[in-house]
Scaffold this motif. Structure first.
Motif, PDB file in Angstrom:
ATOM      1  N   LYS A  23       9.598  14.953  29.886  1.00  0.00           N
ATOM      2  CA  LYS A  23      10.833  14.328  30.002  1.00  0.00           C
ATOM      3  C   LYS A  23      11.922  15.619  30.108  1.00  0.00           C
ATOM      4  CE  LYS A  23      11.545   9.901  27.902  1.00  0.00           C
ATOM      5  NZ  LYS A  23      12.077   9.145  27.063  1.00  0.00           N
ATOM      6  N   PRO A  24      12.748  15.393  30.994  1.00  0.00           N
ATOM      7  CA  PRO A  24      13.932  16.522  31.110  1.00  0.00           C
ATOM      8  C   PRO A  24      14.382  17.117  29.731  1.00  0.00           C
ATOM      9  CG  PRO A  24      15.146  14.493  31.910  1.00  0.00           C
ATOM     10  CD  PRO A  24      13.513  14.296  31.474  1.00  0.00           C
ATOM     11  N   TYR A  25      14.384  18.387  29.399  1.00  0.00           N
ATOM     12  CA  TYR A  25      15.070  18.923  28.137  1.00  0.00           C
ATOM     13  C   TYR A  25      16.592  19.034  28.519  1.00  0.00           C
ATOM     14  CZ  TYR A  25      15.251  22.514  24.423  1.00  0.00           C
ATOM     15  OH  TYR A  25      15.874  22.852  23.341  1.00  0.00           O
ATOM     16  N   VAL A  26      17.256  18.156  27.687  1.00  0.00           N
ATOM     17  CA  VAL A  26      18.623  18.030  27.743  1.00  0.00           C
ATOM     18  C   VAL A  26      19.395  19.331  26.799  1.00  0.00           C
ATOM     19  CG1 VAL A  26      20.563  16.326  27.393  1.00  0.00           C
ATOM     20  CG2 VAL A  26      18.169  15.681  28.178  1.00  0.00           C
ATOM     21  N   ILE A  27      20.392  19.806  27.490  1.00  0.00           N
ATOM     22  CA  ILE A  27      21.334  20.827  26.765  1.00  0.00           C
ATOM     23  C   ILE A  27      22.735  20.279  26.855  1.00  0.00           C
ATOM     24  CG2 ILE A  27      21.822  23.143  26.596  1.00  0.00           C
ATOM     25  CD1 ILE A  27      19.279  23.846  27.996  1.00  0.00           C
ATOM     26  N   THR A  28      23.312  20.359  25.815  1.00  0.00           N
ATOM     27  CA  THR A  28      24.900  19.833  25.714  1.00  0.00           C
ATOM     28  C   THR A  28      25.552  21.180  25.665  1.00  0.00           C
ATOM     29  OG1 THR A  28      24.532  17.553  25.167  1.00  0.00           O
ATOM     30  CG2 THR A  28      26.650  18.647  24.484  1.00  0.00           C
ATOM     31  N   VAL A  29      26.432  21.468  26.528  1.00  0.00           N
ATOM     32  CA  VAL A  29      27.302  22.784  26.372  1.00  0.00           C
ATOM     33  C   VAL A  29      28.735  22.318  26.101  1.00  0.00           C
ATOM     34  CG1 VAL A  29      28.496  24.734  27.366  1.00  0.00           C
ATOM     35  CG2 VAL A  29      25.932  24.064  28.056  1.00  0.00           C
ATOM     36  N   THR A  30      29.363  22.389  24.863  1.00  0.00           N
ATOM     37  CA  THR A  30      30.493  22.147  24.481  1.00  0.00           C
ATOM     38  C   THR A  30      31.448  23.118  23.719  1.00  0.00           C
ATOM     39  OG1 THR A  30      31.506  20.138  23.151  1.00  0.00           O
ATOM     40  CG2 THR A  30      29.711  21.200  22.065  1.00  0.00           C
ATOM     41  N   SER A  31      32.608  22.814  23.534  1.00  0.00           N
ATOM     42  CA  SER A  31      33.420  23.526  22.876  1.00  0.00           C
ATOM     43  C   SER A  31      34.513  22.774  22.013  1.00  0.00           C
ATOM     44  CB  SER A  31      34.240  24.714  23.653  1.00  0.00           C
ATOM     45  OG  SER A  31      35.112  24.171  24.636  1.00  0.00           O
ATOM     46  N   GLY A  32      35.033  23.691  20.750  1.00  0.00           N
ATOM     47  CA  GLY A  32      35.955  22.896  20.162  1.00  0.00           C
ATOM     48  C   GLY A  32      37.379  22.751  20.774  1.00  0.00           C
ATOM     49  N   LYS A  33      37.636  24.105  21.552  1.00  0.00           N
ATOM     50  CA  LYS A  33      38.814  24.382  22.399  1.00  0.00           C
ATOM     51  C   LYS A  33      38.537  24.749  23.780  1.00  0.00           C
ATOM     52  CE  LYS A  33      42.528  28.027  21.390  1.00  0.00           C
ATOM     53  NZ  LYS A  33      43.219  27.471  22.630  1.00  0.00           N
ATOM     54  N   GLY A  34      39.525  24.132  24.682  1.00  0.00           N
ATOM     55  CA  GLY A  34      39.468  24.059  25.861  1.00  0.00           C
ATOM     56  C   GLY A  34      39.892  25.845  26.315  1.00  0.00           C
ATOM     57  N   GLU A 123      22.652   4.832  28.017  1.00  0.00           N
ATOM     58  CA  GLU A 123      21.975   4.291  29.220  1.00  0.00           C
ATOM     59  C   GLU A 123      22.098   5.087  30.338  1.00  0.00           C
ATOM     60  OE1 GLU A 123      23.750   0.505  31.839  1.00  0.00           O
ATOM     61  OE2 GLU A 123      24.216   0.490  29.948  1.00  0.00           O
ATOM     62  N   LEU A 124      23.218   5.896  30.457  1.00  0.00           N
ATOM     63  CA  LEU A 124      23.581   6.774  31.446  1.00  0.00           C
ATOM     64  C   LEU A 124      22.259   7.970  31.768  1.00  0.00           C
ATOM     65  CD1 LEU A 124      25.363   7.166  33.919  1.00  0.00           C
ATOM     66  CD2 LEU A 124      26.735   8.867  32.442  1.00  0.00           C
ATOM     67  N   LEU A 125      21.933   8.357  30.417  1.00  0.00           N
ATOM     68  CA  LEU A 125      21.057   9.278  30.191  1.00  0.00           C
ATOM     69  C   LEU A 125      19.381   8.836  30.668  1.00  0.00           C
ATOM     70  CD1 LEU A 125      22.013  11.469  27.115  1.00  0.00           C
ATOM     71  CD2 LEU A 125      22.004  12.119  29.630  1.00  0.00           C
ATOM     72  N   ASN A 126      19.366   7.525  30.141  1.00  0.00           N
ATOM     73  CA  ASN A 126      18.045   6.848  30.600  1.00  0.00           C
ATOM     74  C   ASN A 126      18.046   6.747  32.140  1.00  0.00           C
ATOM     75  OD1 ASN A 126      17.121   6.727  28.052  1.00  0.00           O
ATOM     76  ND2 ASN A 126      17.899   4.598  27.443  1.00  0.00           N
ATOM     77  N   ASP A 127      18.914   6.476  32.934  1.00  0.00           N
ATOM     78  CA  ASP A 127      19.193   5.990  34.143  1.00  0.00           C
ATOM     79  C   ASP A 127      18.555   7.441  34.974  1.00  0.00           C
ATOM     80  OD1 ASP A 127      19.963   3.341  33.767  1.00  0.00           O
ATOM     81  OD2 ASP A 127      21.886   3.730  34.392  1.00  0.00           O
ATOM     82  N   VAL A 128      19.268   8.765  34.419  1.00  0.00           N
ATOM     83  CA  VAL A 128      18.925   9.896  34.756  1.00  0.00           C
ATOM     84  C   VAL A 128      17.202   9.889  34.921  1.00  0.00           C
ATOM     85  CG1 VAL A 128      18.760  12.443  34.435  1.00  0.00           C
ATOM     86  CG2 VAL A 128      20.982  10.987  34.339  1.00  0.00           C
ATOM     87  N   ASN A 129      16.653   9.751  33.751  1.00  0.00           N
ATOM     88  CA  ASN A 129      15.065  10.042  33.861  1.00  0.00           C
ATOM     89  C   ASN A 129      14.374   8.930  34.633  1.00  0.00           C
ATOM     90  OD1 ASN A 129      15.166  11.412  31.466  1.00  0.00           O
ATOM     91  ND2 ASN A 129      15.226  10.059  30.102  1.00  0.00           N
ATOM     92  N   ASP A 130      15.186   7.854  35.156  1.00  0.00           N
ATOM     93  CA  ASP A 130      14.446   6.915  36.303  1.00  0.00           C
ATOM     94  C   ASP A 130      14.888   7.262  37.594  1.00  0.00           C
ATOM     95  OD1 ASP A 130      13.716   5.505  33.783  1.00  0.00           O
ATOM     96  OD2 ASP A 130      15.230   3.902  34.078  1.00  0.00           O
ATOM     97  N   LEU A 131      15.522   8.309  37.790  1.00  0.00           N
ATOM     98  CA  LEU A 131      15.815   8.851  38.928  1.00  0.00           C
ATOM     99  C   LEU A 131      14.510   9.187  40.116  1.00  0.00           C
ATOM    100  CD1 LEU A 131      19.034  10.959  38.630  1.00  0.00           C
ATOM    101  CD2 LEU A 131      18.743   8.776  39.556  1.00  0.00           C
ATOM    102  N   ASP A 132      14.754   9.211  41.385  1.00  0.00           N
ATOM    103  CA  ASP A 132      13.628   9.497  42.310  1.00  0.00           C
ATOM    104  C   ASP A 132      13.579  11.056  42.116  1.00  0.00           C
ATOM    105  OD1 ASP A 132      13.566   7.150  43.350  1.00  0.00           O
ATOM    106  OD2 ASP A 132      15.024   7.534  45.040  1.00  0.00           O
ATOM    107  N   VAL A 133      14.459  11.878  41.650  1.00  0.00           N
ATOM    108  CA  VAL A 133      14.069  13.296  41.456  1.00  0.00           C
ATOM    109  C   VAL A 133      13.751  13.396  39.912  1.00  0.00           C
ATOM    110  CG1 VAL A 133      15.361  15.631  41.278  1.00  0.00           C
ATOM    111  CG2 VAL A 133      15.941  14.063  43.057  1.00  0.00           C
ATOM    112  N   SER A 134      12.632  14.154  39.570  1.00  0.00           N
ATOM    113  CA  SER A 134      12.355  14.243  38.150  1.00  0.00           C
ATOM    114  C   SER A 134      12.708  15.618  37.855  1.00  0.00           C
ATOM    115  CB  SER A 134      10.820  14.325  38.404  1.00  0.00           C
ATOM    116  OG  SER A 134      10.181  14.633  37.103  1.00  0.00           O
ATOM    117  N   PHE A 135      13.987  15.792  36.994  1.00  0.00           N
ATOM    118  CA  PHE A 135      14.344  16.919  36.656  1.00  0.00           C
ATOM    119  C   PHE A 135      13.695  17.501  35.323  1.00  0.00           C
ATOM    120  CE2 PHE A 135      18.144  14.560  38.391  1.00  0.00           C
ATOM    121  CZ  PHE A 135      18.435  15.281  39.431  1.00  0.00           C
ATOM    122  N   ASP A 136      13.618  18.761  35.417  1.00  0.00           N
ATOM    123  CA  ASP A 136      13.057  19.662  34.302  1.00  0.00           C
ATOM    124  C   ASP A 136      14.121  19.758  33.202  1.00  0.00           C
ATOM    125  OD1 ASP A 136      10.511  20.088  35.555  1.00  0.00           O
ATOM    126  OD2 ASP A 136      11.660  21.498  36.974  1.00  0.00           O
TER     127      ASP A 136
END
Length: 198
Positions: A23-34, A123-136
């Protein structure tokens, strides 16, 4: 070349040894401050994954303040809100500014932007897994702050990167988001990138 992104490039190269069919490796990039360079880190990480030959999705999850399309120099006609309102499929919304890189563009200033629950995120992340493009790799660029949307993406990822700068308020806010994510799921692997530092 040694610069601020040297270590980020080294990390990206380590991640690129992925088993076929995983499955694609999912990385979230976030910050406390803008304003600490979170979106720049997310964009550069995704570009580097793509340059190394990995099918990569950069997901602009900054609810209704998305800017990755501007940073990437693209003008999409459809955006995430169109998917959330069921006006378009994810596949129709994706744009590809370079080889191996697709962007799911966010919205900015949409008065009717649909609210995202944690269930909808899943649900959105599951939909990404079902796309025609297989993401790494899927790189999620969240909003800044400690909202439930940010925490929701973090706990559904394989890893979270918290971006901050060496400024007291930014460090305090980074600590706050790390604490909130840890309370939601103490097992989420987290790394910190201190931007704009020597």
């Amino acid at each position: 070349m040694i610069d601020q992104a040297t270590r980020l490039r080294e990390i990206a190269e380590q991640y690129c040894e992925r088993p076929i069919g995983a499955k694609p490796y999912v990385i979230t990039v976030t910050s406390g401050k803008g304003g600490v360079g979170k979106s720049t880190v997310a964009l550069n990480l995704a570009v580097r994954f793509a340059e190394l030959g990995n099918a990569t999705l950069l997901f602009d999850a900054d609810e209704n303040l998305g800017t990755l399309d501007v940073m990437a120099g693209i003008s999409p006609t459809l955006r995430l809100a169109n998917v959330l309102r069921r006006e378009a499929d994810i596949q129709d919304v994706l744009v590809s500014p370079m080889r191996n890189l697709h962007i799911l563009p966010g919205n900015s200033g949409d008065a009717d932007y649909p609210h995202m629950s944690v269930a909808k995120q899943r649900e959105l992340l599951n939909d990404v897994n079902d796309l025609d493009v297989s993401f790494d790799y899927v790189v999620i660029d969240t909003a800044a702050g400690i909202g439930q949307d940010v925490i929701g993406y973090a706990v559904q990822s394989h890893e979270t990167i918290v971006v901050t700068i060496p400024e007291p308020t930014a460090i305090m806010d980074a600590y706050a988001i790390i604490k909130m994510i840890s309370r939601a799921d103490a097992l989420v692997p987290m790394n910190v990138v201190v931007n704009a530092a020597r």
